[in-house]
Design an enzyme around this catalytic site. Structure first.
Site, PDB file in Angstrom:
ATOM      1  N   ASP A   1      -6.923  -1.506  -4.484  1.00 34.29           N
ATOM      2  CA  ASP A   1      -7.971  -1.199  -3.505  1.00 34.29           C
ATOM      3  C   ASP A   1      -8.952  -0.170  -4.077  1.00 34.29           C
ATOM      4  O   ASP A   1     -10.171  -0.281  -3.899  1.00 34.29           O
ATOM      5  CB  ASP A   1      -7.368  -0.634  -2.217  1.00 34.29           C
ATOM      6  CG  ASP A   1      -6.457  -1.607  -1.500  1.00 34.29           C
ATOM      7  OD1 ASP A   1      -6.635  -2.834  -1.651  1.00 34.29           O
ATOM      8  OD2 ASP A   1      -5.558  -1.132  -0.786  1.00 34.29           O
TER       9      ASP A   1
ATOM     10  N   ASP B   1       0.863  -1.184   0.000  1.00 37.86           N
ATOM     11  CA  ASP B   1       0.000   0.000   0.000  1.00 37.86           C
ATOM     12  C   ASP B   1       0.895   1.228   0.000  1.00 37.86           C
ATOM     13  O   ASP B   1       2.014   1.185   0.524  1.00 37.86           O
ATOM     14  CB  ASP B   1      -0.905   0.008   1.235  1.00 37.86           C
ATOM     15  CG  ASP B   1      -1.948  -1.099   1.210  1.00 37.86           C
ATOM     16  OD1 ASP B   1      -2.392  -1.472   0.109  1.00 37.86           O
ATOM     17  OD2 ASP B   1      -2.328  -1.580   2.291  1.00 37.86           O
TER      18      ASP B   1
END
EC number: 3.4.23.36
Length: 151
Positions: A130, A112
């Site tokens: 995401d 991330d």
């Protein structure tokens, strides 16, 4: 259906490329893009969203495989001519799922890197996959609740 495959491929490519850029150029540092609002960081998430099920690699692999199976089932009925929102939604959900699945299989965690701060609250760090999943789910809900009843 070709358009769906192209969208899926683009999402996976952009997701993996941005993760590679993050590992290559961000590393341990924080790159401030907009002070007190948006940063680039490298975060390794071995859980799902908001780090739930952290360390539960096998469970997350199984959930991902079941999800992919369901999304592929939905993909069989896409039609960009008659159900373009539905088709876009399913393609985004598959692309996002595959982007993170590649990380889970290859690294045992997901990379991330997008970090937003709102006052004293820092939103959980996320990535392109995401984002694609989130947009896909929103489009899917719009299609199911508002467009499908009219078809």
């Amino acid at each position: 259906m070709i358009i769906g495959f192209i969208i899926i491929g683009l999402i996976v490519l952009v997701d993996q490329f941005t993760k590679w850029l993050t590992v290559t150029y961000v590393g341990d540092q924080t790159i401030v893009i907009i002070k007190n609002f948006f940063n680039l960081v490298e975060h390794h998430n071995d859980g799902a969203g908001w780090s739930i099920f952290a360390g539960q690699w096998l469970f997350l692999i199984l959930v991902t495989l079941v999800s992919l199976g369901f999304f592929i089932y939905l993909f069989k009925s896409i039609s960009f001519k008659t159900k373009w929102v539905y088709s876009l939604a399913v393609s985004f959900m598959i692309g996002g799922t595959l982007g993170n699945f590649i990380d889970r299989i290859r690294l045992r965690y997901v990379i991330d890197f997008l970090q937003f701060t709102f006052g004293s609250y820092t939103f959980p760090t996320f990535n392109v996959a995401d984002s694609a999943l989130t947009v896909g789910v929103i489009l899917f809900a719009i299609d199911i609740f508002f467009l499908e009843p009219k078809r």
